[in-house]
Design a protein around this motif. Structure first.
Motif, PDB file in Angstrom:
ATOM      1  N   THR A 121     -37.203  17.001 -15.649  1.00  0.00           N
ATOM      2  CA  THR A 121     -36.591  16.361 -14.484  1.00  0.00           C
ATOM      3  C   THR A 121     -36.557  17.369 -13.335  1.00  0.00           C
ATOM      4  O   THR A 121     -36.097  18.509 -13.525  1.00  0.00           O
ATOM      5  CB  THR A 121     -35.156  15.896 -14.793  1.00  0.00           C
ATOM      6  OG1 THR A 121     -35.204  14.944 -15.855  1.00  0.00           O
ATOM      7  CG2 THR A 121     -34.526  15.246 -13.565  1.00  0.00           C
ATOM      8  N   THR A 134     -35.232  18.380  -9.553  1.00  0.00           N
ATOM      9  CA  THR A 134     -34.240  18.138  -8.507  1.00  0.00           C
ATOM     10  C   THR A 134     -34.545  19.055  -7.331  1.00  0.00           C
ATOM     11  O   THR A 134     -34.988  20.197  -7.516  1.00  0.00           O
ATOM     12  CB  THR A 134     -32.814  18.407  -9.010  1.00  0.00           C
ATOM     13  OG1 THR A 134     -32.718  19.758  -9.475  1.00  0.00           O
ATOM     14  CG2 THR A 134     -32.451  17.449 -10.126  1.00  0.00           C
ATOM     15  N   TRP A 176     -36.636  22.494 -12.150  1.00  0.00           N
ATOM     16  CA  TRP A 176     -37.169  21.651 -13.225  1.00  0.00           C
ATOM     17  C   TRP A 176     -36.352  21.926 -14.490  1.00  0.00           C
ATOM     18  O   TRP A 176     -36.198  23.086 -14.906  1.00  0.00           O
ATOM     19  CB  TRP A 176     -38.627  21.967 -13.499  1.00  0.00           C
ATOM     20  CG  TRP A 176     -39.591  21.460 -12.476  1.00  0.00           C
ATOM     21  CD1 TRP A 176     -40.212  20.241 -12.447  1.00  0.00           C
ATOM     22  CD2 TRP A 176     -40.102  22.181 -11.336  1.00  0.00           C
ATOM     23  NE1 TRP A 176     -41.058  20.153 -11.376  1.00  0.00           N
ATOM     24  CE2 TRP A 176     -41.016  21.326 -10.665  1.00  0.00           C
ATOM     25  CE3 TRP A 176     -39.864  23.449 -10.814  1.00  0.00           C
ATOM     26  CZ2 TRP A 176     -41.689  21.707  -9.520  1.00  0.00           C
ATOM     27  CZ3 TRP A 176     -40.518  23.837  -9.661  1.00  0.00           C
ATOM     28  CH2 TRP A 176     -41.430  22.968  -9.017  1.00  0.00           C
ATOM     29  N   ASP A 200     -36.050  18.216 -21.146  1.00  0.00           N
ATOM     30  CA  ASP A 200     -35.284  17.506 -22.167  1.00  0.00           C
ATOM     31  C   ASP A 200     -35.755  18.010 -23.536  1.00  0.00           C
ATOM     32  O   ASP A 200     -36.489  19.002 -23.616  1.00  0.00           O
ATOM     33  CB  ASP A 200     -35.429  15.987 -22.015  1.00  0.00           C
ATOM     34  CG  ASP A 200     -36.876  15.506 -22.158  1.00  0.00           C
ATOM     35  OD1 ASP A 200     -37.697  16.236 -22.773  1.00  0.00           O
ATOM     36  OD2 ASP A 200     -37.194  14.409 -21.662  1.00  0.00           O
TER      37      ASP A 200
END
Length: 247
Positions: free
Chosen positions: A84, A86, A113, A116
């Motif tokens: 993910t 941001t 970054w 997960d």
């Protein structure tokens, strides 16, 4: 059997080769930006290549600082499965003008970054984190992206040291993008096809010479025809004056 000087020379060569390898291996483990160069004033896409240097831990986070002393108006990230992204922005004291004439008052200052459970970069692996951005500044010859690499055991490697010309490379150099002056289309074409200008001139000269030769040939034929006609007329006129009938 080899002599003592020969054995000493061979040992010296092996030691030198070992020293070169020892200094070269860590370079492959650096966090880098690929490709390493781009043109000033343009848009480009790059990837931050991150290797996992640990024997046991996996990389789970990458933080990249985008320089705001030479702010970039547009920055976008490419989706990466298992991660993910941001984006943090900062307010600019001096707005940046876009190609459309708009003013950008906030610019991207950091991209983070986070992995997960499926996106971790394991030992002996690497990952590339891609962005597209621009227009690149025209008032500097490089952009330095300081980066932090976090492992799942809590270790943080700070890739923030800026390389200095004429000095040894630091242990943890920051990824650096070299900016080159923009080249116009005509110059780029000439550079990409060496000898094109010379070849073009040679072809043009050959065409000119060929046209000239053809023109001269036609003129010669016309002159020959006219000369033959005048000669025939002269013969006929001479026969008439002498009373000799023309055949």
């Amino acid at each position: 059997m080899r002599s003592l000087p020969a054995r000493r020379s061979a040992a010296a060569v092996l030691l030198a080769a070992g020293a070169v390898l020892a200094t070269a291996v860590p370079a492959f483990a650096h966090v880098t930006v690929q490709p390493g160069t781009a043109q000033q004033g343009g848009y480009t896409a790059v990837a931050f290549r991150v290797p996992d240097e640990s024997d046991k831990a996996s990389t789970v986070k990458l933080e990249v600082t985008v320089p705001t002393d030479h702010p970039i108006a547009s920055v976008s990230t490419q989706p990466l499965p298992g991660w993910t992204a941001t984006v943090d922005k900062t307010h600019l004291d001096t707005p940046v003008k876009t190609d459309d004439g708009d003013s950008v008052t906030d610019a991207v200052s950091k991209i983070t970054w986070t992995a997960d459970a499926t996106g971790k970069v394991g030992p002996g692996q690497f990952q590339e984190f891609k962005i597209s951005f621009g227009p690149l500044p025209k008032d500097t010859d490089k952009l330095v992206f300081k980066a932090l690499q976090t492992y799942d055991d809590g270790t943080v490697v700070r890739w923030i040291d800026e390389a200095k010309q004429g000095q040894p490379e630091p242990q943890h150099p920051a990824p650096t993008l070299t900016l080159t002056p923009a080249v116009d289309a005509a110059a780029a074409a000439a550079v990409s096809t060496p000898g094109a200008s010379r070849d073009g001139a040679a072809v043009a000269a050959a065409k000119s010479d060929d046209s000239t030769a053809r023109t001269l040939g036609v003129v010669g034929i016309v002159v020959g025809v006219v000369g033959a006609a005048l000669g025939a007329l002269g013969v006929i006129g001479g026969r008439r004056r002498s009373g000799t009938p023309a055949s």
